[in-house]
Write an enzyme that holds these catalytic residues in place. Structure first.
Site, mmCIF file in Angstrom:
data_model
loop_
_atom_site.group_PDB
_atom_site.id
_atom_site.type_symbol
_atom_site.label_atom_id
_atom_site.label_comp_id
_atom_site.label_asym_id
_atom_site.label_seq_id
_atom_site.Cartn_x
_atom_site.Cartn_y
_atom_site.Cartn_z
ATOM 1 C CG ASP A 124 -1.947 1.048 1.237
ATOM 2 O OD1 ASP A 124 -2.328 1.483 0.138
ATOM 3 O OD2 ASP A 124 -2.386 1.461 2.316
ATOM 4 C CG ASP A 141 -1.693 1.299 7.010
ATOM 5 O OD1 ASP A 141 -2.388 1.164 5.978
ATOM 6 O OD2 ASP A 141 -1.153 2.375 7.317
ATOM 7 C CG ASP A 167 -3.842 -2.643 2.906
ATOM 8 O OD1 ASP A 167 -3.806 -2.460 1.687
ATOM 9 O OD2 ASP A 167 -3.566 -1.756 3.729
#
Length: 894
Positions: free
Chosen positions: A333, A629, A633
C-alpha cells in the site's frame, strides 16, 4: 441467513429527494412498524460470517500431512515390535506439531471477528420525527442518521445534507487525507469508492463538520462486509516450505518402501527366515524415517521468529519465516507504508519568493531554505506572516503527549509554523468553518491589540477575495493573480496539496464575522504539502530490487500522486504504466493475468482489486507478500503467500489477517526480515543435509549386512539413540548459525525447486556412503583384532557419533571452508558437541547405560580407528566443497 440490500441503479447518481422516495422515507424518519418490517427483511446491522470450523476439523487439518502419516505408521510398527520408547517419542513429536498448528489456526476466526469492532455501538437517528440514540445494530435501510466530527459512520448511507463534512476513508480506500463530502448527485458511471463523495461507508471516521444520511445498506451488505467476504473466501495458502516438505515426504515414503522391499526380498533370496526378514525390513524402514524432522523444522523456524522479533518483525505463523525469504513480489500500500501518512509542508511561496522546508512527518524539526541558502524565517516578514496565519486559522491541536489531533492538512500547517518557532496562540473571537460550498475558512483573532481576520482555503477562491499581496519586505503591493495561480498550478503538478493564505485588518472593536465582507484581503502566501515517502523506504526498495524482489504499489489514491510516490521511492520511473481502478474493474481475469507482469503501480484500487491482483500474480508462480495497514488491505493479506501488517497504524482486522506484523511500521524492516527468512531457510537446509545422511548410513549398513548374510553392525536401540539423541543435540545448533554474507544479492529461490537441491543431494550421497563404509571398516577391524561383538558394535556406534561431530563444522556452510568463518561465532555448536560427547561417554562407560544399549567400555586403542574414520569423512566433505567451488567458477551450477 444472508439478507439483501435495497436495489437501485446507482445511489450516487440520484438526488437526495429520489433517495428518500426510493427508500420510502419521510423527513420524520421511519415509524415503529416500518422499522420492524424492514428488520425482518434485511436483518440486524451486524457482520456475520462463518468460522473456520470445529476443533475436530482443525485437528484433522494439522494431521493431514504425509510426513505425519508416515510418523504415525512408524509409531504403530514400533509399538507392535515392542519398542515403546521409540513409539512414545514419535507420538510426542506428532502431538507437538498438532498443538502448534492449532494455535496458528485461531487467527483465521479472529480476523473475521475483528471486523465487528468497526461497527459503531450507538448512533443518532431520526424516527417518528424525534432524534433518538439507539444501538447501531438496530439500524435498517431507510433510517435517517445524523453524525458530526468524531463520530464513526454506522452503516453505508447516501448523504442528504452536509455542512463542511469530511470523512477519513483511509481504511477502505487508502486516501491519505479526509474526503470532502457533498449531497448532490454525481454524474459518474462506475465510480470507485473514493469517487463516491456523496456517500458515507460503515466504519469510516468523520473528521470535520456534520452531516445527515439515509441508510442504504446494513450488516453483510455494506462495503466493509465485502472485505469480510473476501477474507472468508480466500483459500489458505500453502507456504513454499510446506509444499517442499510435502514433496520431500512423498520421496521419503517411496524410498522407505523401496528399501524395505529390497531388504525383505533380498533376505529371502539369501535364505533368511520370513518372520525375521519382515521384522528386519520394518526396523530398517523406521530407521530411515527422521522422527525428529518435524520438531527440528519447528525449532529452526521458532529460532527465526525470535531473530525477526529482535528486528521488530513479529511472526504469527511459523512457516512465514521461510516464506518471506522466498518472496519474489511485494505488493505494498502507499499511505502509511511507503509514505508516512503525515502531511508535511515542503514548499512555501510568499512575497514573490519560493521557500523549501526540510523535515518530514509531524516532527517540529526542520529548516527553511531560499534556493541553496538556509534562512531564518523571522527575518522574512512575508514568510513569518504566512506561517502564523496558517497556524492560527486552524482547528488542529497539539496534545501534551506530543501527538497531533485534527485534519492532516491543518496539522501540517501547525507543524510548519512550529519549525519556525512562531507564536501562534492568538485569542479567537469568531470563525467561519470550512465548507465545500465556500471553499475557505476564516477566523477573527486579536494580535497585539489589533483585530485580524485570517483566511485560508482553495487558491482560486482565496486569491479572488484578495485586493493586494504582501511583498518580501512586509509591505503591501498590487496582487499578481496570474503569477500566483501559475505557482499554485506548479505546486499541484508536483503532487502537492496547495493551501492559499490571506489576512485582513479590521476596525478596533470588531467582535464577529457576521457582517464582515469577504473581500479586500491581503494575499500572504501558498503552502504546498505532501504525504512524504518514508526516508528509509527508498533504501529498502533499492535493497529489495538488488535481491531480485519486485515491488508493486497498490493504492486508492489519485493516479498522479501514485505515480509521483512510485518514482520517488524507486518503484517505477515517471511515465510508467499505471492501471486505475476503473480499468481494473473492466479487465477480465485473463486480461489482468497478462497485465500484472508488466505493471507495478495501481491507482484508485479497491479491496477487491487488490485481492484480484494478488491472485493473478500467484497464478504466474510468484511468491507474493502483501504489506498494508488499513482494512482495505486485509483480504489481499490473507490471500497472499505472506501478509505483512503495520503494528502501530494497522487496524485490528489487518493484524489478525496478517502472518507478520512490523512493530515499527517501517517498510525497511521487511528487508531485514527477508534476509532473516533466507538465512533461516539456508540453516534448515544445513540441518537436513546433516541429519538425513546419518539415518541413511545406518539403514544402509543394516541392509547390506542382511543382504550379504553378515552380522548386523547396529542394534535397533543404537539406531534409536543416534536418530533422536545425538542428531538433535548436534543439529539444533545449526539453526543458530548467523546468515552468510551476500544473501540479499542472490535471487529468490525458485518456488518449484526441491527442498534437497542437487548440491545437497551430492553431499547426502557422499556423507551417507562414507558413514556406511566407515561403519563396516570399524566393525570388522574391531572383530578382526579380537574385540567381542558388543565391543565392535559399541565402536561402530561411537564412530558414527564422531563422524557427526566433525561433520557439523563442515555443515556450517555448503561452500566456505570449515575454518574460513569465525570459528567460535556460534557457541551453541560447542555446547551441542559437549553434550553429545558426555552422552556418548555415558553410553560407553556407565554400567546402567551399558545394560540399556548393550554396549561395553572400550580401550583407548579402540579410539584410533574411530578418530581416523571421522577425520577421513571431514577431509572428503572439504574436498567436495573445493571441487564444487571450482565447478561453479568455471560456469557450472553449484
Amino acid at each position: 441467513m444472508e439478507r439483501d440490500a435495497p436495489q437501485t441503479p446507482a445511489w450516487h447518481r440520484i438526488s437526495a429527494e429520489e433517495v428518500m422516495q426510493t427508500l420510502d422515507t419521510g423527513a420524520k424518519g421511519l415509524g415503529t412498524a416500518e422499522v420492524e418490517s424492514r428488520r425482518l427483511k434485511y436483518g440486524f446491522n451486524e457482520l456475520t460470517g462463518k468460522k473456520t470450523g470445529s476443533i475436530y476439523k482443525s485437528i484433522f487439518k494439522q494431521i493431514n500431512q504425509l510426513l505425519i502419516y508416515i510418523l504415525l505408521l512408524a509409531s504403530v510398527v514400533t509399538a507392535l515390535l515392542g519398542d515403546l520408547i521409540d513409539t512414545v517419542v514419535i507420538l510426542a513429536v506428532v502431538f507437538c506439531n498438532v498443538v502448534i498448528g492449532l494455535i496458528q489456526e485461531l487467527k483465521a476466526d479472529k480476523a473475521i471477528d475483528a471486523l465487528d469492532k468497526l461497527v459503531v455501538s450507538e448512533c443518532t437517528a431520526v424516527r417518528d420525527g424525534s432524534r433518538i440514540t439507539l444501538p447501531s445494530k438496530e439500524l435498517v435501510p431507510g433510517d435517517i442518521v445524523l453524525f458530526e466530527s468524531g463520530n464513526k459512520v454506522p452503516a453505508d448511507m447516501r448523504l442528504v445534507y452536509v455542512k463542511g463534512l469530511k470523512i477519513d476513508e483511509a481504511l477502505l480506500t487508502g486516501e491519505s487525507v479526509p474526503v470532502e463530502k457533498v449531497s448532490e448527485p454525481l454524474d459518474i458511471r462506475d465510480p470507485s469508492l473514493a469517487e463516491k463523495i456523496n456517500m458515507a461507508f460503515a466504519g469510516t471516521l468523520v473528521t470535520y463538520g456534520r452531516g445527515q444520511g439515509v441508510v442504504i445498506a446494513t450488516g453483510n451488505c455494506t462495503e466493509v462486509s465485502r472485505i469480510s467476504a473476501c477474507m472468508r473466501e480466500a483459500e489458505e495458502v500453502s507456504t513454499p516450505l510446506q509444499k517442499r516438505l510435502s514433496a520431500f515426504s512423498i520421496y521419503l515414503s517411496g524410498a522407505v518402501a523401496i528399501l524395505a522391499i529390497i531388504t525383505f526380498v533380498g533376505g529371502l533370496l539369501a535364505g533368511q527366515n520370513v518372520g525375521f526378514m519382515f521384522l528386519a525390513s520394518v526396523s530398517i524402514a523406521v530407521a530411515v524415517i527422521p522422527e525428529g524432522l518435524p520438531a527440528l523444522v519447528t525449532i529452526a523456524l521458532a529460532i527465526g521468529v525470535r531473530a525477526m522479533a529482535a528486528k521488530k518483525a513479529i511472526v504469527r505463523n511459523l512457516p512465514s519465516v521461510e516464506t518471506l525469504g522466498s518472496t519474489t513480489v511485494i505488493c505494498s500500500d502507499k499511505t502509511g507504508t511507503l509514505t508516512m501518512n503525515q502531511m508535511t509542508v515542503s514548499h512555501i511561496f510568499s512575497g514573490g519568493v519560493e521557500f523549501h522546508v526540510s523535515g518530514t512527518g509531524y516532527s517540529a524539526k526542520g529548516e527553511f531554505f531560499q534556493g541553496p541558502q538556509q534562512i531564518t524565517p523571522q527575518y522574512s516578514p512575508a514568510l513569518s506572516k504566512t506561517l502564523v496565519a496558517g497556524a492560527v486559522c486552524n482547528d488542529a491541536s497539539l496534545k501534551k503527549d506530543g501527538t497531533m489531533v485534527g485534519d492532516p492538512t491543518e496539522v501540517a500547517l501547525l507543524v510548519s509554523a512550529a519549525k519556525a518557532s512562531m507564536e501562534t496562540h492568538l485569542e479567537r473571537l469568531d470563525e467561519i468553518p470550512f465548507e465545500s460550498e465556500i471553499q475557505y475558512m476564516a477566523t477573527l483573532n486579536v494580535e497585539s491589540g489589533r483585530r485580524i481576520v485570517f483566511l485560508k482555503g482553495v487558491p482560486e477562491r482565496v486569491i479572488a477575495m484578495c485586493g493586494r499581496s504582501i511583498a518580501a519586505d512586509g509591505n503591501f503591493c498590487d496582487i499578481d493573480r496570474e503569477g500566483i495561480l501559475a505557482k499554485a498550478e506548479e505546486f499541484a503538478s508536483n503532487t502537492l496539496r496547495v493551501i492559499a493564505i490571506a489576512e485582513k485588518e479590521m476596525p478596533a472593536g470588531t467582535a464577529t464575522l457576521k457582517d464582515v465582507p469577504m473581500e479586500g484581503f491581503v494575499f500572504l502566501g501558498l503552502q504546498g504539502m505532501v504525504d512524504p515517502p518514508r526516508p528509509e523506504a527508498i533504501d529498502a526498495v533499492k535493497k529489495c530490487q538488488e535481491a531480485r524482489i519486485r515491488i508493486v504499489m497498490i493504492t486508492g489514491d489519485h493516479r498522479t500522486t501514485a505515480g509521483a510516490i512510485a518514482a520517488k521511492v524507486g518503484i517505477a520511473p515517471l511515465g510508467s504504466e499505471i492501471i486505475e481502478g476503473a480499468k481494473l474493474e473492466a479487465l477480465t481475469d485473463d486480461e489482468l493475468y497478462e497485465g500484472v507482469e508488466r505493471c507495478s503501480v495501481y491507482a484508485r484500487a479497491t479491496p477487491i482489486h487488490k485481492y484480484r491482483i494478488v491472485q493473478q500474480l500467484r497464478k504466474h508462480g510468484e511468491i507474493v507478500a502483501v504489506t498494508g495497514d488499513g482494512v482495505n488491505d486485509a483480504p489481499a493479506l490473507k490471500a497472499a503467500d505472506i501478509g505483512v501488517a503495520m503494528g502501530m497504524s494497522g487496524t485490528d482486522v489487518t493484524k489478525e489477517a496478517a502472518d507478520m506484523i512490523l512493530t515499527d511500521d517501517n517498510f525497511a524492516t521487511i528487508v531485514n526480515a527477508v534476509e532473516e527468512g533466507r538465512g533461516t531457510y539456508a540453516n534448515l537446509q544445513k540441518m537436513l543435509a546433516y541429519i538425513i545422511p546419518t539415518n541413511i548410513g545406518e539403514a544402509l549398513a543394516v541392509t547390506i549386512a542382511i543382504l550379504a548374510g553378515l552380522t548386523i553392525p547396529l542394534m535397533p536401540a543404537h539406531i534409536l539413540y543416534l536418530n533422536l539423541i545425538t542428531s538433535v543435540t548436534c543439529t539444533i545448533p545449526l539453526a543458530m548459525e548467523k546468515a552468510e554474507p551476500g544473501l540479499l544479492r542472490k535471487p529468490p529461490r525458485n518456488p518449484k525447486s526441491p527442498l534437497l537441491g542437487r548440491r545437497i543431494l551430492v553431499r547426502l550421497i557422499l556423507v551417507s556412503s562414507t558413514m556406511t563404509i566407515g561403519s563396516f571398516i570399524a566393525f570388522y577391524y574391531a572383530l578382526s583384532i579380537g574385540y567381542t561383538l558388543e565391543a565392535a558394535r559399541t565402536i561402530v556406534m561411537t564412530t558414527i557419533v564422531m563422524m557427526e561431530l566433525v561433520c557439523i563444522f563442515s555443515s556450517r556452510s555448503f561452500t566456505a571452508p570449515a575454518f574460513s568463518r569465525n570459528f567460535f561465532s556460534n557457541r551453541w555448536i560447542f555446547i551441542g558437541i559437549g553434550i553429545t560427547v558426555c552422552l556418548q561417554m555415558c553410553v560407553i562407560y556407565l554400567p546402567a547405560m551399558n545394560d540399556m544399549f548393550s554396549t561395553v567400555p572400550i580401550t583407548a586403542l579402540a579410539w584410533v580407528p574411530v578418530i581416523l574414520t571421522s577425520l577421513a569423512l571431514f577431509a572428503m566433505v572439504e574436498l567436495e566443497k573445493i571441487a564444487m567451488r571450482h565447478f561453479a567458477a568455471s560456469g557450472g551450477e553449484p
